[in-house]
Design an enzyme around this catalytic site. Structure first.
Site, PDB file in Angstrom:
ATOM      1  N   GLU A 112      17.822 -73.439 -18.938  1.00 41.00           N
ATOM      2  CA  GLU A 112      17.752 -73.518 -19.826  1.00 41.00           C
ATOM      3  C   GLU A 112      18.692 -73.510 -20.945  1.00 41.00           C
ATOM      4  O   GLU A 112      19.187 -74.110 -21.844  1.00 41.00           O
ATOM      5  CB  GLU A 112      15.954 -73.065 -20.311  1.00 41.00           C
ATOM      6  CG  GLU A 112      15.091 -73.386 -19.282  1.00 41.00           C
ATOM      7  CD  GLU A 112      13.610 -73.177 -19.441  1.00 41.00           C
ATOM      8  OE1 GLU A 112      13.133 -71.988 -19.544  1.00 41.00           O
ATOM      9  OE2 GLU A 112      13.192 -73.364 -20.363  1.00 41.00           O
ATOM     10  N   GLU A 132      10.567 -70.960 -11.604  1.00 42.41           N
ATOM     11  CA  GLU A 132       8.875 -70.321 -11.910  1.00 42.41           C
ATOM     12  C   GLU A 132       7.910 -71.472 -11.708  1.00 42.41           C
ATOM     13  O   GLU A 132       7.112 -70.696 -11.444  1.00 42.41           O
ATOM     14  CB  GLU A 132       9.087 -71.372 -13.417  1.00 42.41           C
ATOM     15  CG  GLU A 132       9.938 -71.176 -14.722  1.00 42.41           C
ATOM     16  CD  GLU A 132      11.402 -71.822 -14.697  1.00 42.41           C
ATOM     17  OE1 GLU A 132      12.108 -72.365 -14.034  1.00 42.41           O
ATOM     18  OE2 GLU A 132      12.305 -71.099 -15.887  1.00 42.41           O
ATOM     19  N   ARG A 135       6.921 -68.888  -9.020  1.00 40.28           N
ATOM     20  CA  ARG A 135       6.342 -67.854 -10.151  1.00 40.28           C
ATOM     21  C   ARG A 135       5.232 -68.349 -11.066  1.00 40.28           C
ATOM     22  O   ARG A 135       4.472 -66.891 -11.821  1.00 40.28           O
ATOM     23  CB  ARG A 135       7.150 -67.300 -10.685  1.00 40.28           C
ATOM     24  CG  ARG A 135       9.049 -66.659 -10.410  1.00 40.28           C
ATOM     25  CD  ARG A 135       9.013 -65.861 -10.015  1.00 40.28           C
ATOM     26  NE  ARG A 135      10.462 -65.641  -9.805  1.00 40.28           N
ATOM     27  CZ  ARG A 135      10.724 -65.640  -8.316  1.00 40.28           C
ATOM     28  NH1 ARG A 135      10.088 -64.746  -7.408  1.00 40.28           N
ATOM     29  NH2 ARG A 135      12.240 -65.583  -8.250  1.00 40.28           N
ATOM     30  N   GLY A 140       9.785 -72.266 -20.780  1.00 43.95           N
ATOM     31  CA  GLY A 140       9.077 -71.849 -21.374  1.00 43.95           C
ATOM     32  C   GLY A 140      10.450 -72.396 -23.016  1.00 43.95           C
ATOM     33  O   GLY A 140      10.146 -71.267 -23.738  1.00 43.95           O
TER      34      GLY A 140
HETATM   35  C1  1HE Z   1      16.001 -59.098 -13.206  1.00 46.38           C
HETATM   36  C2  1HE Z   1      16.161 -60.560 -13.200  1.00 46.38           C
HETATM   37  C3  1HE Z   1      14.450 -61.210 -13.824  1.00 46.38           C
HETATM   38  C4  1HE Z   1      17.339 -59.665 -11.586  1.00 46.38           C
HETATM   39  N1  1HE Z   1      14.246 -60.341 -14.519  1.00 46.38           N
HETATM   40  N2  1HE Z   1      15.156 -58.359 -13.857  1.00 46.38           N
HETATM   41  N3  1HE Z   1      14.221 -65.572 -12.690  1.00 46.38           N
HETATM   42  C5  1HE Z   1      13.814 -66.147 -11.579  1.00 46.38           C
HETATM   43  O1  1HE Z   1      12.661 -66.069 -10.946  1.00 46.38           O
HETATM   44  C6  1HE Z   1      15.004 -65.390 -10.874  1.00 46.38           C
HETATM   45  C7  1HE Z   1      15.093 -63.775 -10.346  1.00 46.38           C
HETATM   46  N4  1HE Z   1      16.341 -63.213  -9.852  1.00 46.38           N
HETATM   47  C8  1HE Z   1      16.425 -63.511  -8.690  1.00 46.38           C
HETATM   48  O2  1HE Z   1      15.981 -64.072  -7.940  1.00 46.38           O
HETATM   49  C9  1HE Z   1      17.656 -62.810  -8.016  1.00 46.38           C
HETATM   50  O3  1HE Z   1      17.847 -61.517  -8.694  1.00 46.38           O
HETATM   51  C10 1HE Z   1      19.145 -62.977  -8.419  1.00 46.38           C
HETATM   52  C11 1HE Z   1      19.199 -64.631  -7.393  1.00 46.38           C
HETATM   53  C12 1HE Z   1      18.951 -64.087  -9.526  1.00 46.38           C
HETATM   54  C13 1HE Z   1      20.543 -62.260  -8.115  1.00 46.38           C
HETATM   55  O4  1HE Z   1      19.977 -61.922  -6.744  1.00 46.38           O
HETATM   56  P1  1HE Z   1      20.929 -60.312  -6.806  1.00 46.38           P
HETATM   57  O5  1HE Z   1      20.889 -60.264  -4.666  1.00 46.38           O
HETATM   58  O6  1HE Z   1      22.194 -60.629  -6.870  1.00 46.38           O
HETATM   59  O7  1HE Z   1      20.274 -59.225  -7.581  1.00 46.38           O
HETATM   60  P2  1HE Z   1      18.936 -58.536  -7.353  1.00 46.38           P
HETATM   61  O8  1HE Z   1      19.322 -57.335  -6.545  1.00 46.38           O
HETATM   62  O9  1HE Z   1      17.844 -59.524  -7.044  1.00 46.38           O
HETATM   63  O10 1HE Z   1      18.354 -58.127  -8.783  1.00 46.38           O
HETATM   64  C14 1HE Z   1      19.806 -56.611  -9.066  1.00 46.38           C
HETATM   65  C15 1HE Z   1      18.482 -56.341 -10.138  1.00 46.38           C
HETATM   66  O11 1HE Z   1      18.233 -57.429 -11.295  1.00 46.38           O
HETATM   67  C16 1HE Z   1      17.148 -55.913  -9.530  1.00 46.38           C
HETATM   68  O12 1HE Z   1      16.807 -54.778 -10.552  1.00 46.38           O
HETATM   69  P3  1HE Z   1      16.997 -53.093  -9.951  1.00 46.38           P
HETATM   70  O13 1HE Z   1      15.925 -52.453 -11.131  1.00 46.38           O
HETATM   71  O14 1HE Z   1      16.306 -53.467  -8.648  1.00 46.38           O
HETATM   72  O15 1HE Z   1      18.240 -53.032  -9.059  1.00 46.38           O
HETATM   73  C17 1HE Z   1      15.939 -57.356 -10.131  1.00 46.38           C
HETATM   74  O16 1HE Z   1      14.526 -56.907 -10.863  1.00 46.38           O
HETATM   75  C18 1HE Z   1      16.302 -57.481 -11.290  1.00 46.38           C
HETATM   76  N5  1HE Z   1      16.637 -59.039 -12.109  1.00 46.38           N
HETATM   77  N6  1HE Z   1      16.695 -61.154 -12.067  1.00 46.38           N
HETATM   78  C19 1HE Z   1      13.957 -59.241 -14.714  1.00 46.38           C
HETATM   79  N7  1HE Z   1      14.765 -62.573 -13.838  1.00 46.38           N
HETATM   80  C20 1HE Z   1      11.138 -69.135 -21.746  1.00 46.38           C
HETATM   81  S1  1HE Z   1      10.292 -68.894 -19.767  1.00 46.38           S
HETATM   82  C21 1HE Z   1      11.573 -68.675 -18.594  1.00 46.38           C
HETATM   83  C22 1HE Z   1      11.071 -68.831 -17.510  1.00 46.38           C
HETATM   84  C23 1HE Z   1      11.944 -68.743 -16.450  1.00 46.38           C
HETATM   85  O17 1HE Z   1      13.448 -67.888 -16.661  1.00 46.38           O
HETATM   86  S2  1HE Z   1      11.760 -67.902 -15.044  1.00 46.38           S
HETATM   87  C24 1HE Z   1      12.936 -67.665 -13.654  1.00 46.38           C
HETATM   88  C25 1HE Z   1      12.992 -65.554 -13.971  1.00 46.38           C
END
Ligand code: 1HE
Length: 259
Positions: A112, A132, A135, A140
């Site tokens: 976005e 999204e 999930r 948004g």
């Molecule tokens: C996060 C987030 C996050 C990582 N919010 N903490 N977005 C998603 O559903 C994407 C979620 N993220 C992923 O799928 C992956 O993290 C990635 C593909 C982006 C990267 O993978 P990777 O293996 O390099 O990293 P990781 O081990 O998954 O994440 C590293 C840390 O970042 C880990 O935290 P830690 O404390 O365990 O080290 C993760 O929890 C954290 N992390 N992504 C919070 N998104 C206005 S509305 C918009 C709606 C949306 O955007 S929904 C989609 C959200």
């Protein structure tokens, strides 16, 4: 003044470079980051003529910070979404064209944010997704308005229904990014483009940011009329007259075929 350690602004000549600096959380956008993004784009230094948005670490942006989502009720969700709309509007409809330098994950709210920029440069490590759907939530941050304008409603529907992930090549093919460059070079290319854009007449950049998107949404008859008004205003600017004179006198670059 920006005091948020998760985002950084610096001027490189006339280009404002805005970096997401939260790589440990994959540059996930929490409320503070969205507020700072808005503040930065509302208060760009006067000398800024273009901007580049990039992300530190292995990914451009993992979207919404999901750790903040779980506590929200419906009303708070509405206000939250509207806060993204305002912040990303400041990116899209601010004073200067914005170039996104993409790599790694460009997902959810990260896509976005990218789609609010005017030009997207992606390196070959880039991948695009809208998790999204899987999930149990919805976009948004303006995604349902901006993303279909890049790739079409059918492709966005598919991405959200099925969790489909587009790689960098397919992303460029369908219109996610205008430029595809080797891994590790997106920032460099985005800067090159921004520096070039910064040399345009400010009124031309203004027309492209503010008139073109409106014209594209207007019925043809109104669009032609708006175009004529904008053309008349742009060409009457002293800078435009000088630029045309420079070309006619052989002092300005010709259009050259690229290899
Ligand atoms: C996060 C987030 C996050 C990582 N919010 N903490 N977005 C998603 O559903 C994407 C979620 N993220 C992923 O799928 C992956 O993290 C990635 C593909 C982006 C990267 O993978 P990777 O293996 O390099 O990293 P990781 O081990 O998954 O994440 C590293 C840390 O970042 C880990 O935290 P830690 O404390 O365990 O080290 C993760 O929890 C954290 N992390 N992504 C919070 N998104 C206005 S509305 C918009 C709606 C949306 O955007 S929904 C989609 C959200």
């Amino acid at each position: 003044m920006n005091s948020n350690p998760d985002i950084h602004l610096e001027m490189q000549g006339s280009v404002a470079v805005v970096r997401l600096t939260r790589p440990t959380k994959r540059n996930a956008l929490n409320d503070g980051l969205i507020a700072s993004l808005r503040h930065i784009f509302e208060n760009l230094p006067k000398e800024a003529r273009a901007a580049v948005v990039a992300g530190d670490g292995d990914h451009f942006c993992a979207g919404l910070d999901l750790s903040e989502l779980k506590e929200r009720d419906a009303g708070e969700g509405l206000y939250h979404s509207r806060s993204w709309h305002v912040a990303l509007d400041r990116v899209q409809s601010g004073n200067v064209p914005v170039i996104a330098a993409l790599h790694g994950a460009v997902v959810g709210g990260g896509l976005e944010l990218a789609s609010a920029c005017h030009i997207r440069v992606a390196d070959e490590s880039t991948f695009y997704a809208l998790p999204e759907g899987t999930r149990g939530i919805f976009v948004g941050g303006g995604g349902s308005v901006r993303i279909p304008r890049l790739i079409g409603v059918a492709r966005m529907t598919d991405m959200m229904l099925t969790g489909r992930v587009y790689n960098a090549q397919d992303g460029e093919r369908i219109g996610m990014a205008q430029y595809l460059v080797p891994t590790g070079t997106a920032f460099e290319k985005a800067m090159e483009i921004a520096q070039r854009v910064a040399t345009n007449a400010p009124l031309t950049n203004y027309a492209l940011m503010h008139a073109l998107p409106r014209i594209a949404e207007q019925p043809a008859d109104q669009g032609f009329f708006t175009e004529a008004m904008m053309a008349a205003i742009a060409q009457s600017a002293p800078e435009a007259k000088q630029r045309v004179r420079d070309f006619l006198e052989g002092k300005a670059a010709k259009v050259a075929k690229t290899s």
